[in-house]
Design a protein around this motif. Structure first.
Motif, PDB file in Angstrom:
ATOM      1  N   ASP A  51       0.851  -1.186   0.000  1.00  0.00           N
ATOM      2  CA  ASP A  51       0.000   0.000   0.000  1.00  0.00           C
ATOM      3  C   ASP A  51       0.893   1.243   0.000  1.00  0.00           C
ATOM      4  O   ASP A  51       1.942   1.247   0.663  1.00  0.00           O
ATOM      5  N   PHE A  52       0.470   2.287  -0.693  1.00  0.00           N
ATOM      6  CA  PHE A  52       1.335   3.469  -0.787  1.00  0.00           C
ATOM      7  C   PHE A  52       1.576   4.120   0.572  1.00  0.00           C
ATOM      8  O   PHE A  52       2.614   4.770   0.772  1.00  0.00           O
ATOM      9  N   SER A  53       0.649   3.929   1.520  1.00  0.00           N
ATOM     10  CA  SER A  53       0.831   4.534   2.853  1.00  0.00           C
ATOM     11  C   SER A  53       2.140   4.059   3.506  1.00  0.00           C
ATOM     12  O   SER A  53       2.720   4.761   4.329  1.00  0.00           O
ATOM     13  N   GLN A  54       2.624   2.867   3.115  1.00  0.00           N
ATOM     14  CA  GLN A  54       3.881   2.338   3.686  1.00  0.00           C
ATOM     15  C   GLN A  54       5.119   3.077   3.162  1.00  0.00           C
ATOM     16  O   GLN A  54       6.218   2.889   3.701  1.00  0.00           O
TER      17      GLN A  54
ATOM     18  N   VAL B 147       3.541   0.265  -6.118  1.00  0.00           N
ATOM     19  CA  VAL B 147       2.508  -0.585  -5.491  1.00  0.00           C
ATOM     20  C   VAL B 147       1.884  -1.428  -6.596  1.00  0.00           C
ATOM     21  O   VAL B 147       1.075  -0.925  -7.380  1.00  0.00           O
ATOM     22  N   PRO B 148       2.274  -2.686  -6.692  1.00  0.00           N
ATOM     23  CA  PRO B 148       1.776  -3.501  -7.805  1.00  0.00           C
ATOM     24  C   PRO B 148       0.313  -3.905  -7.618  1.00  0.00           C
ATOM     25  O   PRO B 148      -0.159  -4.056  -6.490  1.00  0.00           O
ATOM     26  N   SER B 149      -0.388  -4.087  -8.743  1.00  0.00           N
ATOM     27  CA  SER B 149      -1.804  -4.456  -8.664  1.00  0.00           C
ATOM     28  C   SER B 149      -2.016  -5.961  -8.811  1.00  0.00           C
ATOM     29  O   SER B 149      -3.110  -6.455  -8.550  1.00  0.00           O
ATOM     30  N   HIS B 150      -0.987  -6.682  -9.241  1.00  0.00           N
ATOM     31  CA  HIS B 150      -1.184  -8.119  -9.484  1.00  0.00           C
ATOM     32  C   HIS B 150      -1.606  -8.811  -8.184  1.00  0.00           C
ATOM     33  O   HIS B 150      -0.937  -8.672  -7.152  1.00  0.00           O
ATOM     34  N   PRO B 151      -2.724  -9.563  -8.204  1.00  0.00           N
ATOM     35  CA  PRO B 151      -3.236 -10.140  -6.948  1.00  0.00           C
ATOM     36  C   PRO B 151      -2.240 -11.075  -6.258  1.00  0.00           C
ATOM     37  O   PRO B 151      -2.184 -11.117  -5.021  1.00  0.00           O
TER      38      PRO B 151
END
Ligand code: AMP
Ligand code: MG
Length: 337
Positions: free
Chosen positions: A68-71, A120-124
């Motif tokens: 997550d970008f918050s990290q 932040v990758p989207s791949h599940p």
């Protein structure tokens, strides 16, 4: 030489991969861009294994992937407000943002730079692995350095068998080219260091300007300082000799007929009748070409191609990413017909 295991995408298998990463091992992983070679980004020894497996020069930095970008706050010393805006629009997805790093990212990961590229990758599958491991994962493309990037688990196995712990088979990658890498010239202006599927037009609504770095389309002179270290190295090159052709398939056909060349290959948008040499195709639109370009370059090596003439893609939109990879695969050898 260690045995490299092929893992599936069940939670049980991903837990094996997550544990291996936590122990400092290296795992090939699927992402929505290309396959990556994953290691704990904060573990210098693990990161060095990635460089060794790839044969990658130590000054070519690794992108750090987060769930997550918050990290990002945990690994950077400053996050431009524009980065937060872009993260809202493009994360998760194929956008890497270069920001000042903090001490949690070792110099080994950042290639000696005081910045770090965050994505932040989207791949599940990749997302689940980030969650299960709780790590920041450094992951360059999972090819041998200099060779075309891998877009299937088979490609990773071809390059990495015996060198890494395992490979997770998550099927073929959606986009097929690596992420767009940007840095911040100011609080409102970004610079594209590497083009990808997040295009200039997509970024423009959020920025005062989006500059395309000159190294994207031109050769970097020896010793020249570059914003993106990857730009100075031989890249994306199969064993075959690639020549980029600016011109139509018809023009290439005539050129080959005039030369009497029949033993080469041509990589064209679409099949052509009565072409003088063997043809493989990579699609008529930029998204299809991005999806197929690396797979085709690897296939040409499997076919034993000597010279390959490639019909140059458009430089518009996602096409710029495809053009950038191919002009490097060709070592900047371009003919205009
Ligand atoms: P790869 O890991 O093969 O996808 O390549 C990642 C590329 O991203 C590198 O070759 C660099 O060109 C670029 N990159 C990663 N981190 C940075 C950084 N901190 N500053 C500039 N460029 C970066
Ligand atoms: Mg790469």
């Amino acid at each position: 030489m260690e045995e490299t295991i092929l893992l599936g995408t069940s939670d049980a298998q991903l837990k094996i991969a997550a544990q291996a990463l936590k122990e400092g091992k290296v795992v090939g992983i699927p992402t929505e861009t290309v396959y990556g070679l994953a290691a704990d980004a904060t573990n210098e020894e693990a990161v060095r294994k990635v460089f060794a497996a790839k044969g990658r020069p130590g000054d070519n930095p690794l992108i750090v992937h987060l769930a997550d970008f918050s990290q990002a706050e945990q690994y950077t010393s400053y996050i431009p407000p524009l980065a937060k805006k872009l993260a809202q629009a493009f994360c998760p997805g194929p956008l890497t943002m270069v920001m000042p790093k903090n001490d949690r990212i070792p110099m080994a990961t950042s290639g000696g730079l005081d910045t770090v590229g965050i994505r932040v990758p989207s791949h599940p599958v990749m997302h689940r692995l980030l969650e299960l491991s709780g790590l920041a994962i450094a992951a360059p493309s999972a090819n041998r350095s200099g060779y075309p990037s891998p877009t299937t688990a088979r490609h990773v196995m071809d390059d990495m068998t015996g060198k890494i712990f395992g490979v997770i088979d998550g099927g073929a990658c959606e986009f097929g080219v690596e992420s767009t890498v940007i840095s911040f010239d100011s609080e409102t202006v970004v610079r594209i260091l590497r083009p990808g599927c997040v295009t200039r037009d997509m970024l423009l609504p959020y920025c005062e300007d989006v500059i395309i770095d000159k190294a994207i389309l031109s050769e970097v002179a020896a010793g020249e300082k570059v914003a993106s270290p990857g730009m100075k190295y031989k890249h994306y090159s199969p064993k075959a000799n690639v020549v980029l052709v600016e011109g139509s398939a018809e023009a290439l056909k005539k050129f080959l007929q005039d030369k009497g060349e029949t033993s080469c290959y041509a990589l064209l948008y679409a099949q052509q009748d009565d072409f003088p040499c063997k043809v493989i195709t990579y699609g008529t639109d930029s998204s299809a070409q991005a999806h197929l370009v690396f797979q085709c370059l690897r296939e040409l090596d499997d076919l034993g191609a000597g010279t390959v003439y490639v019909q140059a893609p458009s430089k518009e939109g996602v096409g710029l990413a495809v053009y950038n990879r191919l002009i490097r695969a060709a070592g900047f050898e371009v003919i205009r017909l």
